[in-house]
Scaffold this motif. Structure first.
Motif, PDB file in Angstrom:
ATOM      1  N   PRO A   1      32.022  44.727  44.687  1.00 21.90           N
ATOM      2  CA  PRO A   1      33.481  44.876  44.841  1.00 21.90           C
ATOM      3  C   PRO A   1      34.203  43.913  43.994  1.00 21.90           C
ATOM      4  O   PRO A   1      33.954  42.490  44.157  1.00 21.90           O
ATOM      5  CB  PRO A   1      33.767  44.824  46.421  1.00 21.90           C
TER       6      PRO A   1
ATOM      7  N   ASN B   1      40.927  35.891  41.929  1.00 20.69           N
ATOM      8  CA  ASN B   1      39.947  36.845  41.628  1.00 20.69           C
ATOM      9  C   ASN B   1      38.707  36.837  42.422  1.00 20.69           C
ATOM     10  O   ASN B   1      38.054  35.456  42.809  1.00 20.69           O
ATOM     11  CB  ASN B   1      39.688  36.405  40.204  1.00 20.69           C
TER      12      ASN B   1
ATOM     13  N   SER C   1      38.166  42.287  43.260  1.00 20.44           N
ATOM     14  CA  SER C   1      39.538  42.436  43.614  1.00 20.44           C
ATOM     15  C   SER C   1      40.387  41.367  42.925  1.00 20.44           C
ATOM     16  O   SER C   1      39.877  40.312  42.600  1.00 20.44           O
ATOM     17  CB  SER C   1      39.961  42.540  45.097  1.00 20.44           C
ATOM     18  N   GLN C   2      41.640  41.523  42.884  1.00 19.74           N
ATOM     19  CA  GLN C   2      42.542  40.613  42.210  1.00 19.74           C
ATOM     20  C   GLN C   2      43.862  40.735  42.962  1.00 19.74           C
ATOM     21  O   GLN C   2      44.296  41.565  43.488  1.00 19.74           O
ATOM     22  CB  GLN C   2      42.890  40.738  40.733  1.00 19.74           C
ATOM     23  N   GLN C   3      44.471  39.427  43.276  1.00 20.20           N
ATOM     24  CA  GLN C   3      45.574  39.072  43.897  1.00 20.20           C
ATOM     25  C   GLN C   3      46.537  38.301  43.180  1.00 20.20           C
ATOM     26  O   GLN C   3      46.118  36.983  42.980  1.00 20.20           O
ATOM     27  CB  GLN C   3      45.480  38.758  45.402  1.00 20.20           C
TER      28      GLN C   3
END
Length: 433
Positions: free
Chosen positions: A4, A27, A6-8
Protein backbone atom coordinates in the motif's frame (compact mmCIF):
# COMPACT_ATOMS: atom_id res chain seq x y z
CA UNK A 1 1.08 -8.54 -3.19
CA UNK A 2 1.44 -4.88 -4.00
CA UNK A 3 2.45 -2.74 -1.02
CA UNK A 4 0.00 0.00 0.00
CA UNK A 5 1.27 3.45 -1.00
CA UNK A 6 -0.07 6.65 0.55
CA UNK A 7 0.84 10.31 0.67
CA UNK A 8 -0.36 13.15 2.87
CA UNK A 9 0.58 16.81 2.36
CA UNK A 10 0.18 19.89 4.52
CA UNK A 11 0.98 23.54 4.04
CA UNK A 12 3.75 25.09 6.14
CA UNK A 13 3.30 28.67 7.35
CA UNK A 14 5.34 30.85 9.68
CA UNK A 15 4.30 32.70 12.82
CA UNK A 16 1.13 34.45 13.89
CA UNK A 17 0.92 36.13 10.47
CA UNK A 18 0.77 32.66 8.84
CA UNK A 19 3.31 33.58 6.17
CA UNK A 20 3.30 30.80 3.52
CA UNK A 21 6.67 29.04 3.41
CA UNK A 22 6.20 25.74 1.59
CA UNK A 23 4.62 22.30 1.69
CA UNK A 24 5.49 19.16 3.63
CA UNK A 25 4.57 15.72 2.30
CA UNK A 26 4.57 12.42 4.16
CA UNK A 27 5.07 9.31 2.05
CA UNK A 28 4.35 5.71 3.09
CA UNK A 29 5.27 2.79 0.86
CA UNK A 30 4.50 -0.37 2.78
CA UNK A 31 6.57 -0.15 5.96
CA UNK A 32 8.83 2.54 4.51
CA UNK A 33 8.16 6.12 5.56
CA UNK A 34 9.81 9.27 4.23
CA UNK A 35 9.05 12.93 3.72
CA UNK A 36 9.68 15.73 1.26
CA UNK A 37 9.57 19.49 1.63
CA UNK A 38 9.41 22.19 -1.03
CA UNK A 39 9.69 25.94 -0.49
CA UNK A 40 7.16 28.24 -2.14
CA UNK A 41 8.51 30.46 -4.89
CA UNK A 42 7.36 33.63 -3.10
CA UNK A 43 9.26 32.59 0.06
CA UNK A 44 12.44 32.04 -1.95
CA UNK A 45 12.03 35.55 -3.40
CA UNK A 46 11.15 37.21 -0.07
CA UNK A 47 13.61 39.64 1.51
CA UNK A 48 12.90 37.93 4.85
CA UNK A 49 13.60 34.40 3.64
CA UNK A 50 15.88 32.07 5.60
CA UNK A 51 16.52 28.35 5.79
CA UNK A 52 13.85 27.10 8.19
CA UNK A 53 16.02 24.04 8.84
CA UNK A 54 19.79 23.58 8.33
CA UNK A 55 19.07 20.62 6.03
CA UNK A 56 16.64 22.61 3.84
CA UNK A 57 18.58 24.78 1.42
CA UNK A 58 16.88 27.80 -0.16
CA UNK A 59 16.36 26.09 -3.52
CA UNK A 60 13.41 25.19 -5.70
CA UNK A 61 11.91 21.71 -5.82
CA UNK A 62 11.33 18.83 -3.45
CA UNK A 63 13.96 18.08 -0.82
CA UNK A 64 13.80 14.44 0.27
CA UNK A 65 14.36 13.15 3.80
CA UNK A 66 14.97 9.54 4.74
CA UNK A 67 16.10 8.91 8.33
CA UNK A 68 19.67 7.58 8.73
CA UNK A 69 18.57 5.23 11.52
CA UNK A 70 15.43 3.79 13.08
CA UNK A 71 15.76 6.23 15.99
CA UNK A 72 15.80 9.33 13.78
CA UNK A 73 12.79 11.27 12.56
CA UNK A 74 11.59 10.93 8.99
CA UNK A 75 11.09 14.70 8.94
CA UNK A 76 13.67 17.42 8.32
CA UNK A 77 15.14 18.67 11.57
CA UNK A 78 13.00 21.78 12.09
CA UNK A 79 9.82 19.70 11.82
CA UNK A 80 11.25 16.93 14.00
CA UNK A 81 11.74 19.55 16.73
CA UNK A 82 7.97 20.14 16.78
CA UNK A 83 7.04 16.47 17.16
CA UNK A 84 5.58 15.45 20.53
CA UNK A 85 8.04 14.31 23.18
CA UNK A 86 7.87 10.91 24.83
CA UNK A 87 5.02 11.88 27.15
CA UNK A 88 3.03 13.44 24.31
CA UNK A 89 3.49 10.32 22.16
CA UNK A 90 2.30 8.16 25.04
CA UNK A 91 -0.94 10.14 25.35
CA UNK A 92 -1.53 10.15 21.57
CA UNK A 93 -0.99 6.37 21.31
CA UNK A 94 -3.25 5.62 24.28
CA UNK A 95 -5.96 7.91 22.91
CA UNK A 96 -5.78 6.26 19.48
CA UNK A 97 -6.06 2.76 20.97
CA UNK A 98 -9.09 3.77 23.05
CA UNK A 99 -10.77 5.37 20.03
CA UNK A 100 -10.28 2.15 18.04
CA UNK A 101 -11.77 0.08 20.84
CA UNK A 102 -14.75 2.42 21.21
CA UNK A 103 -15.42 2.36 17.45
CA UNK A 104 -15.31 -1.45 17.39
CA UNK A 105 -17.78 -1.67 20.27
CA UNK A 106 -20.17 0.74 18.53
CA UNK A 107 -19.82 -0.91 15.13
CA UNK A 108 -18.57 2.37 13.67
CA UNK A 109 -15.71 2.97 11.25
CA UNK A 110 -12.54 1.85 13.04
CA UNK A 111 -9.41 4.03 12.72
CA UNK A 112 -6.44 2.18 11.18
CA UNK A 113 -4.35 0.14 13.60
CA UNK A 114 -0.95 1.78 13.39
CA UNK A 115 -0.08 5.45 13.85
CA UNK A 116 2.39 6.99 11.43
CA UNK A 117 4.99 9.63 12.26
CA UNK A 118 2.73 12.11 10.46
CA UNK A 119 -0.08 11.25 12.89
CA UNK A 120 2.20 12.08 15.80
CA UNK A 121 3.46 15.29 14.16
CA UNK A 122 -0.12 16.46 13.57
CA UNK A 123 -1.17 15.32 17.06
CA UNK A 124 0.31 18.44 18.69
CA UNK A 125 -2.08 21.33 19.23
CA UNK A 126 -1.19 24.32 17.05
CA UNK A 127 -1.10 26.63 20.08
CA UNK A 128 1.44 24.37 21.79
CA UNK A 129 3.76 23.64 18.85
CA UNK A 130 7.31 24.77 19.60
CA UNK A 131 8.76 27.61 17.55
CA UNK A 132 7.05 29.45 14.69
CA UNK A 133 6.43 26.71 12.13
CA UNK A 134 2.74 25.89 11.76
CA UNK A 135 0.97 23.25 9.68
CA UNK A 136 -2.28 23.82 7.76
CA UNK A 137 -4.65 21.74 5.67
CA UNK A 138 -5.96 22.75 2.26
CA UNK A 139 -8.95 24.46 3.89
CA UNK A 140 -6.66 26.77 5.86
CA UNK A 141 -7.17 25.10 9.25
CA UNK A 142 -4.11 25.00 11.48
CA UNK A 143 -3.17 21.52 12.64
CA UNK A 144 -3.89 20.29 15.16
CA UNK A 145 -7.05 22.21 16.03
CA UNK A 146 -9.30 21.12 18.88
CA UNK A 147 -12.57 19.42 17.96
CA UNK A 148 -15.87 21.23 18.47
CA UNK A 149 -14.14 24.60 18.81
CA UNK A 150 -12.95 23.76 22.32
CA UNK A 151 -10.05 25.45 24.06
CA UNK A 152 -6.76 23.69 23.29
CA UNK A 153 -4.63 25.12 26.07
CA UNK A 154 -6.05 25.10 29.61
CA UNK A 155 -5.60 27.93 32.12
CA UNK A 156 -3.68 27.63 35.39
CA UNK A 157 -6.99 27.19 37.21
CA UNK A 158 -7.31 23.70 35.71
CA UNK A 159 -4.10 22.34 37.24
CA UNK A 160 -5.91 19.87 39.49
CA UNK A 161 -7.79 18.44 36.50
CA UNK A 162 -4.54 18.14 34.53
CA UNK A 163 -2.74 16.40 37.38
CA UNK A 164 -5.59 13.95 37.83
CA UNK A 165 -5.60 13.05 34.13
CA UNK A 166 -1.81 12.64 33.90
CA UNK A 167 -1.74 10.49 37.06
CA UNK A 168 -4.42 8.27 35.55
CA UNK A 169 -2.27 7.78 32.41
CA UNK A 170 0.81 6.99 34.52
CA UNK A 171 -1.14 4.34 36.44
CA UNK A 172 -2.74 2.91 33.27
CA UNK A 173 -6.19 3.83 34.60
CA UNK A 174 -7.08 6.63 32.22
CA UNK A 175 -10.61 7.11 30.93
CA UNK A 176 -11.69 8.34 27.51
CA UNK A 177 -12.44 11.69 29.17
CA UNK A 178 -8.88 11.89 30.58
CA UNK A 179 -7.36 11.26 27.16
CA UNK A 180 -9.71 13.69 25.42
CA UNK A 181 -8.71 16.33 27.96
CA UNK A 182 -4.96 15.74 27.45
CA UNK A 183 -5.14 15.21 23.69
CA UNK A 184 -2.84 17.52 21.77
CA UNK A 185 -1.68 19.37 24.88
CA UNK A 186 1.72 17.75 25.16
CA UNK A 187 4.98 19.48 24.31
CA UNK A 188 8.06 18.94 22.19
CA UNK A 189 10.38 19.66 25.12
CA UNK A 190 11.21 17.24 27.84
CA UNK A 191 11.06 13.47 27.42
CA UNK A 192 8.78 11.05 29.24
CA UNK A 193 7.88 13.06 32.36
CA UNK A 194 4.22 14.12 32.67
CA UNK A 195 3.65 17.69 31.51
CA UNK A 196 1.21 19.91 29.67
CA UNK A 197 1.13 23.26 27.88
CA UNK A 198 -0.81 25.76 29.97
CA UNK A 199 -1.71 29.45 30.14
CA UNK A 200 -0.24 31.30 33.11
CA UNK A 201 -2.29 33.79 35.13
CA UNK A 202 -1.31 36.66 32.82
CA UNK A 203 -2.27 34.73 29.70
CA UNK A 204 1.28 33.84 28.67
CA UNK A 205 2.11 30.35 27.46
CA UNK A 206 3.96 28.04 29.85
CA UNK A 207 4.70 24.37 30.45
CA UNK A 208 3.34 22.74 33.58
CA UNK A 209 5.58 19.89 34.76
CA UNK A 210 4.06 17.46 37.23
CA UNK A 211 5.58 15.08 39.77
CA UNK A 212 5.64 11.47 38.62
CA UNK A 213 4.20 8.69 40.75
CA UNK A 214 7.67 7.11 40.48
CA UNK A 215 9.56 10.06 42.00
CA UNK A 216 11.54 9.49 45.19
CA UNK A 217 12.40 13.20 45.52
CA UNK A 218 10.80 16.50 44.58
CA UNK A 219 11.95 16.62 40.95
CA UNK A 220 9.75 19.62 40.12
CA UNK A 221 11.26 21.72 42.93
CA UNK A 222 14.72 20.55 41.87
CA UNK A 223 14.22 21.84 38.33
CA UNK A 224 12.95 25.24 39.48
CA UNK A 225 15.87 25.46 41.92
CA UNK A 226 18.32 24.71 39.09
CA UNK A 227 16.78 27.37 36.84
CA UNK A 228 16.94 30.02 39.59
CA UNK A 229 20.55 29.11 40.38
CA UNK A 230 21.39 29.30 36.68
CA UNK A 231 19.96 32.81 36.51
CA UNK A 232 22.08 33.78 39.54
CA UNK A 233 25.09 32.31 37.72
CA UNK A 234 24.57 34.70 34.79
CA UNK A 235 22.81 32.25 32.50
CA UNK A 236 19.80 33.32 30.44
CA UNK A 237 16.98 31.01 31.53
CA UNK A 238 13.29 30.37 31.04
CA UNK A 239 11.27 31.99 33.86
CA UNK A 240 9.98 29.45 36.37
CA UNK A 241 8.30 29.00 39.72
CA UNK A 242 6.57 26.35 41.79
CA UNK A 243 2.78 26.56 42.00
CA UNK A 244 0.81 24.35 44.36
CA UNK A 245 -2.27 22.35 43.45
CA UNK A 246 -3.79 20.38 46.33
CA UNK A 247 -0.36 20.15 48.02
CA UNK A 248 1.26 18.94 44.78
CA UNK A 249 4.22 21.09 43.62
CA UNK A 250 4.02 21.83 39.89
CA UNK A 251 6.94 23.42 38.04
CA UNK A 252 5.62 26.22 35.84
CA UNK A 253 8.14 27.16 33.13
CA UNK A 254 7.39 30.03 30.75
CA UNK A 255 7.74 29.44 27.01
CA UNK A 256 10.58 31.48 25.54
CA UNK A 257 9.53 31.01 21.90
CA UNK A 258 6.59 33.40 22.32
CA UNK A 259 6.37 37.17 22.72
CA UNK A 260 3.83 39.09 24.79
CA UNK A 261 1.44 39.81 21.91
CA UNK A 262 1.25 36.15 20.90
CA UNK A 263 3.96 36.28 18.27
CA UNK A 264 6.06 33.19 17.64
CA UNK A 265 9.86 32.93 17.36
CA UNK A 266 11.44 30.27 15.11
CA UNK A 267 13.26 27.65 17.18
CA UNK A 268 15.83 24.94 16.45
CA UNK A 269 17.28 22.48 18.93
CA UNK A 270 21.05 22.13 19.10
CA UNK A 271 20.55 18.63 17.73
CA UNK A 272 18.90 20.10 14.65
CA UNK A 273 21.55 22.79 14.28
CA UNK A 274 24.17 20.01 14.35
CA UNK A 275 22.06 17.87 11.98
CA UNK A 276 22.75 15.16 14.52
CA UNK A 277 21.64 11.56 14.39
CA UNK A 278 20.11 10.36 17.65
CA UNK A 279 22.42 7.34 17.54
CA UNK A 280 25.63 9.40 17.68
CA UNK A 281 27.52 11.06 20.53
CA UNK A 282 27.75 14.85 20.46
CA UNK A 283 30.03 17.41 22.07
CA UNK A 284 29.86 20.94 23.45
CA UNK A 285 32.58 21.93 20.98
CA UNK A 286 30.24 20.90 18.15
CA UNK A 287 27.57 23.26 19.49
CA UNK A 288 30.29 25.94 19.75
CA UNK A 289 31.09 25.42 16.05
CA UNK A 290 27.40 25.99 15.20
CA UNK A 291 27.45 29.22 17.23
CA UNK A 292 30.45 30.51 15.29
CA UNK A 293 28.84 29.62 11.96
CA UNK A 294 25.25 30.73 12.57
CA UNK A 295 24.86 33.10 15.53
CA UNK A 296 24.58 36.87 15.34
CA UNK A 297 26.84 37.39 18.38
CA UNK A 298 29.22 34.39 18.63
CA UNK A 299 31.38 35.87 21.39
CA UNK A 300 28.41 36.31 23.73
CA UNK A 301 26.88 32.91 22.99
CA UNK A 302 30.18 31.04 23.25
CA UNK A 303 30.74 32.44 26.74
CA UNK A 304 27.14 31.59 27.63
CA UNK A 305 27.55 28.01 26.39
CA UNK A 306 30.75 27.52 28.39
CA UNK A 307 29.03 29.01 31.44
CA UNK A 308 26.22 26.46 31.03
CA UNK A 309 28.76 23.66 30.66
CA UNK A 310 30.42 24.63 33.94
CA UNK A 311 27.05 24.99 35.65
CA UNK A 312 25.72 21.62 34.43
CA UNK A 313 28.77 19.83 35.77
CA UNK A 314 28.68 21.58 39.15
CA UNK A 315 24.99 20.81 39.78
CA UNK A 316 25.18 17.26 38.32
CA UNK A 317 22.77 17.93 35.45
CA UNK A 318 23.69 14.74 33.61
CA UNK A 319 20.75 14.97 31.15
CA UNK A 320 22.28 17.77 29.06
CA UNK A 321 21.71 16.16 25.63
CA UNK A 322 21.47 18.14 22.38
CA UNK A 323 17.66 18.40 22.52
CA UNK A 324 18.03 20.28 25.82
CA UNK A 325 19.92 23.13 24.16
CA UNK A 326 18.37 25.35 21.52
CA UNK A 327 18.48 28.43 19.31
CA UNK A 328 16.04 31.23 18.51
CA UNK A 329 16.00 33.00 15.15
CA UNK A 330 17.01 36.67 15.15
CA UNK A 331 16.82 37.67 11.47
CA UNK A 332 18.02 36.71 8.00
CA UNK A 333 19.16 33.23 9.00
CA UNK A 334 21.09 34.37 12.05
CA UNK A 335 20.38 32.83 15.43
CA UNK A 336 21.13 33.14 19.15
CA UNK A 337 21.21 30.69 22.02
CA UNK A 338 17.74 30.13 23.43
CA UNK A 339 17.29 30.51 27.20
CA UNK A 340 18.35 27.45 29.17
CA UNK A 341 15.58 25.00 30.07
CA UNK A 342 15.09 21.45 31.35
CA UNK A 343 17.99 21.70 33.82
CA UNK A 344 17.77 19.09 36.55
CA UNK A 345 20.14 18.19 39.41
CA UNK A 346 20.64 14.42 39.79
CA UNK A 347 21.88 13.73 43.34
CA UNK A 348 21.90 9.97 42.69
CA UNK A 349 24.20 10.15 39.63
CA UNK A 350 27.95 10.50 39.15
CA UNK A 351 29.16 13.82 37.74
CA UNK A 352 29.50 12.73 34.12
CA UNK A 353 27.47 14.70 31.60
CA UNK A 354 25.68 13.16 28.64
CA UNK A 355 27.34 15.53 26.16
CA UNK A 356 31.04 15.11 25.47
CA UNK A 357 33.54 17.90 26.01
CA UNK A 358 35.08 17.29 22.59
CA UNK A 359 35.57 14.33 20.27
CA UNK A 360 38.89 13.39 21.84
CA UNK A 361 38.12 13.82 25.55
CA UNK A 362 34.71 12.14 25.70
CA UNK A 363 31.97 12.79 28.31
CA UNK A 364 32.43 15.83 30.57
CA UNK A 365 33.57 14.55 33.99
CA UNK A 366 36.20 17.05 35.19
CA UNK A 367 35.96 20.77 35.88
CA UNK A 368 39.69 21.00 35.32
CA UNK A 369 39.28 19.65 31.76
CA UNK A 370 36.41 22.09 31.17
CA UNK A 371 38.63 25.01 32.26
CA UNK A 372 41.45 23.77 30.03
CA UNK A 373 39.06 23.79 27.05
CA UNK A 374 37.87 27.38 27.66
CA UNK A 375 40.00 28.68 24.80
CA UNK A 376 37.84 26.79 22.30
CA UNK A 377 34.97 28.97 23.49
CA UNK A 378 37.11 32.09 22.87
CA UNK A 379 37.66 32.76 26.56
CA UNK A 380 40.97 34.10 27.84
CA UNK A 381 42.30 32.66 31.12
CA UNK A 382 41.07 35.64 33.12
CA UNK A 383 37.61 35.52 31.52
CA UNK A 384 37.27 31.80 32.24
CA UNK A 385 38.25 32.31 35.87
CA UNK A 386 35.71 35.15 36.18
CA UNK A 387 32.91 32.98 34.78
CA UNK A 388 33.92 30.01 36.92
CA UNK A 389 33.86 32.23 40.03
CA UNK A 390 30.38 33.57 39.19
CA UNK A 391 29.00 30.08 38.70
CA UNK A 392 30.64 28.75 41.88
CA UNK A 393 29.21 31.60 43.96
CA UNK A 394 25.72 30.95 42.64
CA UNK A 395 25.89 27.17 43.20
CA UNK A 396 27.30 27.57 46.73
CA UNK A 397 24.16 29.57 47.63
CA UNK A 398 21.88 26.68 46.67
CA UNK A 399 20.37 26.08 50.12
CA UNK A 400 19.17 29.67 50.51
CA UNK A 401 17.64 29.68 47.01
CA UNK A 402 16.07 26.27 47.65
CA UNK A 403 14.25 27.70 50.69
CA UNK A 404 13.04 30.79 48.81
CA UNK A 405 9.36 31.24 47.93
CA UNK A 406 9.57 30.37 44.19
CA UNK A 407 11.15 26.97 45.05
CA UNK A 408 9.92 26.12 48.56
CA UNK A 409 12.07 23.12 49.45
CA UNK A 410 11.80 21.44 52.85
CA UNK A 411 14.72 20.30 55.02
CA UNK A 412 14.07 16.78 53.75
CA UNK A 413 14.39 18.07 50.16
CA UNK A 414 17.72 19.71 51.03
CA UNK A 415 19.09 16.41 52.32
CA UNK A 416 17.92 14.61 49.17
CA UNK A 417 19.54 17.11 46.77
CA UNK A 418 22.75 17.89 48.65
CA UNK A 419 24.97 15.42 46.75
CA UNK A 420 24.10 17.16 43.47
CA UNK A 421 25.50 20.50 44.68
CA UNK A 422 28.19 19.52 47.16
CA UNK A 423 30.56 17.04 45.53
CA UNK A 424 34.09 16.53 44.27
CA UNK A 425 33.57 18.76 41.23
CA UNK A 426 32.44 21.75 43.30
CA UNK A 427 35.45 21.22 45.60
CA UNK A 428 37.80 21.11 42.60
CA UNK A 429 36.24 24.26 41.13
CA UNK A 430 36.83 26.18 44.35
CA UNK A 431 40.43 24.90 44.43
CA UNK A 432 40.98 26.19 40.87
CA UNK A 433 39.85 29.63 41.98
Amino acid sequence: MKRPVSQQSVKVVLGRAEIPVGSLSFNKDGARESSTFAYREDWLKSADRFEISPDLLLVEGNQFRKPPSRDDSIFHFAFADTEPDGWGCRVIARDHARRRKSAQEKGADVPRAGLTEMDYLLGVDDMSRIGALRLMDDAGNTLRTIEDGGRGTPPLLELAHLIGATRAVEMNRETAADLKYLRGRGTSLGGMRPKCTIFDEDGQLAIGKFPSIKDDRSVTRGEVLALHLAAAAGITVAQSRIVMSDDIPVALVRRFDRVADGGRIPYLSAGSMLQASRQEEHAYTGIADCIVARCVDPKRDLEELWRRLVFNLLITNVDDHVQNHGFLHVEHGQWRLAPAFDINPFPDKDSELKLWLNEDYGPVDSIEAVVNEAGYFRLETGEAKRVLGEVCRAVSDWKRVAKSAPVGMTDEDLDAFQPAFENEQTKMALALL
